[in-house]
Design a protein around this motif. Sequence first.
Motif, mmCIF file in Angstrom:
data_model
loop_
_atom_site.group_PDB
_atom_site.id
_atom_site.type_symbol
_atom_site.label_atom_id
_atom_site.label_comp_id
_atom_site.label_asym_id
_atom_site.label_seq_id
_atom_site.Cartn_x
_atom_site.Cartn_y
_atom_site.Cartn_z
ATOM 1 N N GLN A 191 0.799 -1.016 -0.059
ATOM 2 C CA GLN A 191 0.058 0.088 0.000
ATOM 3 C C GLN A 191 1.003 1.148 0.137
ATOM 4 O O GLN A 191 0.560 2.331 -0.735
ATOM 5 C CB GLN A 191 -0.865 0.073 1.222
ATOM 6 C CG GLN A 191 -1.752 1.112 1.283
ATOM 7 C CD GLN A 191 -2.965 1.144 0.318
ATOM 8 O OE1 GLN A 191 -3.995 0.577 0.272
ATOM 9 N NE2 GLN A 191 -2.540 1.889 -0.744
ATOM 10 N N HIS A 192 2.006 1.306 0.547
ATOM 11 C CA HIS A 192 2.969 2.231 0.700
ATOM 12 C C HIS A 192 3.525 2.511 -0.513
ATOM 13 O O HIS A 192 3.504 3.829 -1.113
ATOM 14 C CB HIS A 192 3.942 2.084 1.766
ATOM 15 C CG HIS A 192 4.874 3.129 2.060
ATOM 16 N ND1 HIS A 192 4.644 4.529 2.444
ATOM 17 C CD2 HIS A 192 6.104 3.133 1.825
ATOM 18 C CE1 HIS A 192 5.734 5.135 2.300
ATOM 19 N NE2 HIS A 192 6.665 4.498 2.170
ATOM 20 N N GLN A 193 3.961 1.621 -1.253
ATOM 21 C CA GLN A 193 4.332 1.791 -2.683
ATOM 22 C C GLN A 193 3.239 2.518 -3.482
ATOM 23 O O GLN A 193 3.756 3.040 -4.572
ATOM 24 C CB GLN A 193 4.956 0.431 -3.178
ATOM 25 C CG GLN A 193 6.451 -0.067 -2.526
ATOM 26 C CD GLN A 193 7.434 1.053 -2.875
ATOM 27 O OE1 GLN A 193 7.668 1.351 -3.912
ATOM 28 N NE2 GLN A 193 8.096 1.319 -1.801
ATOM 29 N N ALA A 194 1.999 1.694 -3.511
ATOM 30 C CA ALA A 194 1.042 2.152 -4.579
ATOM 31 C C ALA A 194 0.736 3.479 -4.147
ATOM 32 O O ALA A 194 0.620 4.690 -5.051
ATOM 33 C CB ALA A 194 -0.151 1.569 -4.058
ATOM 34 N N TRP A 199 -0.202 3.838 -8.060
ATOM 35 C CA TRP A 199 -0.941 2.583 -8.572
ATOM 36 C C TRP A 199 -2.233 2.649 -7.864
ATOM 37 O O TRP A 199 -2.591 3.077 -6.727
ATOM 38 C CB TRP A 199 -0.181 1.113 -7.859
ATOM 39 C CG TRP A 199 1.133 1.252 -8.295
ATOM 40 C CD1 TRP A 199 1.801 1.817 -9.189
ATOM 41 C CD2 TRP A 199 2.178 0.241 -7.544
ATOM 42 N NE1 TRP A 199 3.244 1.320 -9.409
ATOM 43 C CE2 TRP A 199 3.334 0.504 -8.164
ATOM 44 C CE3 TRP A 199 1.791 -0.755 -6.487
ATOM 45 C CZ2 TRP A 199 4.642 -0.263 -7.766
ATOM 46 C CZ3 TRP A 199 3.270 -1.249 -6.000
ATOM 47 C CH2 TRP A 199 4.295 -1.025 -6.778
ATOM 48 N N PRO A 200 -3.381 2.274 -8.688
ATOM 49 C CA PRO A 200 -4.854 2.179 -8.218
ATOM 50 C C PRO A 200 -4.944 0.803 -7.237
ATOM 51 O O PRO A 200 -5.572 -0.027 -7.672
ATOM 52 C CB PRO A 200 -5.542 2.161 -9.249
ATOM 53 C CG PRO A 200 -4.823 1.623 -10.337
ATOM 54 C CD PRO A 200 -3.397 1.855 -10.068
ATOM 55 N N PHE A 201 -4.293 0.929 -6.181
ATOM 56 C CA PHE A 201 -4.651 -0.430 -4.937
ATOM 57 C C PHE A 201 -4.702 0.168 -3.979
ATOM 58 O O PHE A 201 -4.332 1.068 -3.431
ATOM 59 C CB PHE A 201 -3.076 -1.164 -4.953
ATOM 60 C CG PHE A 201 -3.057 -1.946 -3.836
ATOM 61 C CD1 PHE A 201 -3.711 -3.208 -3.805
ATOM 62 C CD2 PHE A 201 -2.244 -1.788 -2.922
ATOM 63 C CE1 PHE A 201 -3.714 -3.874 -2.980
ATOM 64 C CE2 PHE A 201 -2.289 -2.693 -1.869
ATOM 65 C CZ PHE A 201 -2.866 -4.007 -1.662
ATOM 66 N N HIS A 202 -5.931 -0.412 -3.258
ATOM 67 C CA HIS A 202 -6.394 0.190 -2.089
ATOM 68 C C HIS A 202 -6.626 -0.910 -0.913
ATOM 69 O O HIS A 202 -7.416 -2.002 -1.213
ATOM 70 C CB HIS A 202 -7.725 1.150 -2.239
ATOM 71 C CG HIS A 202 -7.615 2.045 -3.251
ATOM 72 N ND1 HIS A 202 -6.889 3.373 -2.842
ATOM 73 C CD2 HIS A 202 -7.676 2.395 -4.494
ATOM 74 C CE1 HIS A 202 -6.548 3.932 -3.767
ATOM 75 N NE2 HIS A 202 -7.362 3.557 -4.908
#
Length: 391
Positions: A191-194, A199-202
């Motif tokens: 999540q930190h990298q996103a 990046w659309p990651f939640h």
Amino acid sequence: MDSASNPYSPGAGRRPFELAGRTALINDFDLLISRAAAGRTDRGIVLHGLHGVGKTVLLTEFRRRAEDAGFLVVSLEGRDAEGGPKAIRAKLARGLLQAGRKANSRRATPALAAALGTIASFAAGLQVSGIDVGVGARHGRGDSGAFAVDLEETVEDTAVALAERKSALILVVDEMQNLDAGLLSALLGAQHQASQRDWPFHLVAAGLPNLPSVLNQSQRYAEGLFTYRRVGALDREDSATALTAPAAEQGVSYDPEALDLLLNAAGGYPYFLQEYGSAAWESAPHQRISPDDVRVAVEIGRAQLDQGFFPLRWRRSTKAEREFLRLMAVDGEGGSGTATLAARAGKKMTSMTMTRGSLIRKGIIYAPSLGQVSFTVPGMADYVRRITAQP
């Protein structure tokens, strides 16, 4: 009244007819979906609160809305961690495989096909078999053997592929505080990298009141990764709506005194509202629910809670843990000081540390602040007093 038309839904995680008092929380998630659909990233969402306040119901509603938006959604539950870290990692990989294959069948793209190859590599490394995604493993991505690295690469390839179609990868995690340290750290790292790389990651998660501190202990940057929302008891107006709206749909109403009695018994907790509302429906012979109907219903509802909701935690406790809970129950729902408990037991505080820690790990109590403990289950103090007073 007719049991078949009973509009209430008692039980863990069951969606009530009227999801009262949760509009602001649903709006938070709808905003996340809207931003993702517009190609903009946002923070994940973490819900935290006691058992029985409807966190799982909200996560289910979030999942439904994300799927309706065409997003790729994968679910995990911390309780699955009882099968061990290997089992829950395999479930994560299997969920990614299933969701990715479904997304690719709806609208295949080269990027998504490549992402499926990474997912396949990730799953193969975790020895997940039995699901044919229609593509071969993508060697060099998701297959290093280092779980955190492989998860990050899998999230990256999947989220980047979804970004091309204004979609997102949503990972819904219930009882997140129960995840093992390695998996929790890896998820927070992804999540930190996103967040840093758009990046659309939640991550959308829920857990007990101590979940924010658990996340912060895992990774110090966790406090900035999420929108944190405490989910508590409903206020009296929303509680009344949760009871009266389903009944009104069936042409049934409450006498004002009867409604007050139910509201007082439930204390605003959605789980209890559904339990007592269902019992009131079953107890009432007519379409106007009376105070006498409710008095009977409260006794039936409490007996039902005493058979399932509360004993579920009590039976998991050891003899020493039950004594700790008995000492806590003296203070009621407001919580207890650990020094007070030690004095009450006639012991040193250090001798009770292991018992306290075990109860926290089991999710029966939590530490709201240094030197304090509270029950994670509303009404548990009263139950413990009643059960320990029996001969």
